[in-house]
Scaffold this motif. Structure first.
Motif, PDB file in Angstrom:
ATOM      1  N   GLY A  97     -60.256 -39.056  57.269  1.00 16.11           N
ATOM      2  CA  GLY A  97     -60.133 -40.383  57.864  1.00 16.11           C
ATOM      3  C   GLY A  97     -61.104 -41.373  57.266  1.00 16.11           C
ATOM      4  O   GLY A  97     -60.776 -42.555  57.085  1.00 16.11           O
ATOM      5  N   THR A  98     -62.308 -40.911  56.930  1.00 12.60           N
ATOM      6  CA  THR A  98     -63.278 -41.792  56.294  1.00 12.60           C
ATOM      7  C   THR A  98     -62.774 -42.247  54.929  1.00 12.60           C
ATOM      8  O   THR A  98     -62.938 -43.414  54.548  1.00 12.60           O
ATOM      9  CB  THR A  98     -64.637 -41.088  56.154  1.00 12.60           C
ATOM     10  OG1 THR A  98     -65.102 -40.712  57.456  1.00 12.60           O
ATOM     11  CG2 THR A  98     -65.668 -41.994  55.502  1.00 12.60           C
ATOM     12  N   GLU A 101     -60.236 -44.878  55.598  1.00 13.39           N
ATOM     13  CA  GLU A 101     -60.952 -46.102  56.000  1.00 13.39           C
ATOM     14  C   GLU A 101     -61.451 -46.875  54.789  1.00 13.39           C
ATOM     15  O   GLU A 101     -61.432 -48.110  54.763  1.00 13.39           O
ATOM     16  CB  GLU A 101     -62.162 -45.743  56.866  1.00 13.39           C
ATOM     17  CG  GLU A 101     -61.887 -45.585  58.334  1.00 13.39           C
ATOM     18  CD  GLU A 101     -63.173 -45.379  59.104  1.00 13.39           C
ATOM     19  OE1 GLU A 101     -63.212 -45.780  60.266  1.00 13.39           O
ATOM     20  OE2 GLU A 101     -64.150 -44.830  58.551  1.00 13.39           O
ATOM     21  N   ARG A 102     -61.907 -46.153  53.804  1.00 14.15           N
ATOM     22  CA  ARG A 102     -62.518 -46.788  52.643  1.00 14.15           C
ATOM     23  C   ARG A 102     -61.487 -47.239  51.607  1.00 14.15           C
ATOM     24  O   ARG A 102     -61.875 -47.803  50.578  1.00 14.15           O
ATOM     25  CB  ARG A 102     -63.547 -45.847  52.018  1.00 14.15           C
ATOM     26  CG  ARG A 102     -64.703 -45.565  52.966  1.00 14.15           C
ATOM     27  CD  ARG A 102     -65.773 -44.686  52.356  1.00 14.15           C
ATOM     28  NE  ARG A 102     -66.829 -44.417  53.333  1.00 14.15           N
ATOM     29  CZ  ARG A 102     -67.936 -43.738  53.071  1.00 14.15           C
ATOM     30  NH1 ARG A 102     -68.151 -43.260  51.840  1.00 14.15           N
ATOM     31  NH2 ARG A 102     -68.840 -43.533  54.008  1.00 14.15           N
ATOM     32  N   ARG A 136     -51.988 -41.710  59.851  1.00 16.96           N
ATOM     33  CA  ARG A 136     -53.075 -42.604  59.486  1.00 16.96           C
ATOM     34  C   ARG A 136     -53.938 -42.923  60.687  1.00 16.96           C
ATOM     35  O   ARG A 136     -55.179 -42.866  60.621  1.00 16.96           O
ATOM     36  CB  ARG A 136     -52.506 -43.885  58.881  1.00 16.96           C
ATOM     37  CG  ARG A 136     -53.554 -44.938  58.546  1.00 16.96           C
ATOM     38  CD  ARG A 136     -52.898 -46.234  58.040  1.00 16.96           C
ATOM     39  NE  ARG A 136     -53.896 -47.245  57.798  1.00 16.96           N
ATOM     40  CZ  ARG A 136     -54.637 -47.352  56.698  1.00 16.96           C
ATOM     41  NH1 ARG A 136     -54.455 -46.479  55.722  1.00 16.96           N
ATOM     42  NH2 ARG A 136     -55.525 -48.296  56.558  1.00 16.96           N
ATOM     43  N   LEU A 140     -57.946 -42.066  61.232  1.00 13.48           N
ATOM     44  CA  LEU A 140     -58.921 -43.112  61.501  1.00 13.48           C
ATOM     45  C   LEU A 140     -59.660 -42.858  62.819  1.00 13.48           C
ATOM     46  O   LEU A 140     -60.874 -43.073  62.920  1.00 13.48           O
ATOM     47  CB  LEU A 140     -58.235 -44.478  61.533  1.00 13.48           C
ATOM     48  CG  LEU A 140     -57.642 -44.959  60.203  1.00 13.48           C
ATOM     49  CD1 LEU A 140     -56.906 -46.277  60.391  1.00 13.48           C
ATOM     50  CD2 LEU A 140     -58.727 -45.099  59.142  1.00 13.48           C
ATOM     51  N   ARG A 144     -63.729 -42.282  63.458  1.00 13.03           N
ATOM     52  CA  ARG A 144     -64.517 -43.041  64.437  1.00 13.03           C
ATOM     53  C   ARG A 144     -65.240 -42.105  65.400  1.00 13.03           C
ATOM     54  O   ARG A 144     -66.414 -42.328  65.738  1.00 13.03           O
ATOM     55  CB  ARG A 144     -63.609 -44.017  65.202  1.00 13.03           C
ATOM     56  CG  ARG A 144     -63.114 -45.194  64.371  1.00 13.03           C
ATOM     57  CD  ARG A 144     -62.478 -46.245  65.255  1.00 13.03           C
ATOM     58  NE  ARG A 144     -61.273 -45.768  65.920  1.00 13.03           N
ATOM     59  CZ  ARG A 144     -60.047 -45.880  65.424  1.00 13.03           C
ATOM     60  NH1 ARG A 144     -59.850 -46.454  64.247  1.00 13.03           N
ATOM     61  NH2 ARG A 144     -59.005 -45.430  66.094  1.00 13.03           N
TER      62      ARG A 144
END
Length: 228
Positions: A97-98, A101-102, A136, A140, A144
């Motif tokens: 997920g990171t 995010e990026r 997705r 994410l 978090r």
């Protein structure tokens, strides 16, 4: 997009070669970018933008001996105009997920069949969606949650003053109070006061417990602050 480069950023040459052969069989040339340094990777990929970059997350050590973390490259590569697909042996939705995010378009496991990886590259080059929105959002959310958990876990350590953090690290190295005092050019009484402050802020009753807690939290691995 037919002339767009496909770049393989991976420290495992055999894996990259197998993927190169699979892509070549569909008429797509690909080249490997050897991970000599983070700056060299970003430079080579940026020069080829817009390119489709298949990026590993654990890229070994660069020529300077420092480990290269592919996760730290996702943002710079997408910012340079590359389409990034992470292909990794890393597990865990928080890490995946990171990456999303990026800016990564998707993340897939290295165990993915070669024909599926080739199909994924074709879809990316065609501008097709490659990550379902529900997946997705799950990734994410996992990223978090992981950040929130880490923040709570590290909060006591972040409350330490720089000198208290230094004392904790000396404790972790097995130094007694007298030796810490000598190395810091302060009195032993001052060090013992700082040790009591460390124990109080970490809510533990012994130096051994404080050090164990810091190691468990990942606080001591890589200088002040947690290691990634």
């Amino acid at each position: 997009m037919s002339g767009e480069d496909v770049l393989l950023v991976d420290d495992h040459a055999l894996f990259a070669q197998a993927l190169q052969l699979g892509l070549a069989a569909t008429g797509i040339p690909a080249r490997r970018i050897a991970p000599t340094s983070a700056a060299a990777i970003v430079g080579a990929c940026s020069a080829a933008a817009p390119a489709t970059v298949l990026l590993d997350l654990r890229l070994g050590s660069g020529e300077d001996g420092e480990p290269i973390d592919g996760l730290d490259l996702v943002g710079p590569l997408t910012g340079a105009g590359c389409r990034v697909v992470v292909v990794t042996g890393e597990v865990g939705d928080a890490v995946w997920g990171t990456a999303v995010e990026r800016g990564a378009l998707t993340v897939v496991a290295k165990e993915t069949a070669l024909e599926d990886l080739v199909a994924l590259v074709l879809a990316v080059r065609a501008g097709e969606p490659v990550l379902p929105d529900s997946r997705r959002q799950d990734l994410l959310a996992a990223a978090r949650r992981a950040r929130s958990d880490e923040s709570a876990r590290l909060a006591p350590f972040r409350s330490l003053s720089p000198r208290e953090d230094e004392v904790l690290r000396h404790m972790a190295a097995g130094m007694p109070a007298a030796a810490i005092a000598a190395s810091c050019y302060v009195s032993e009484a001052t060090v013992r006061t700082q040790i009591r402050a460390v124990l109080s802020k970490l809510q533990v009753s012994s130096q051994l417990h404080a050090v164990a807690l810091a190691r468990q939290a990942g606080w001591l691995r890589d200088g002040p602050g947690p290691a990634r």
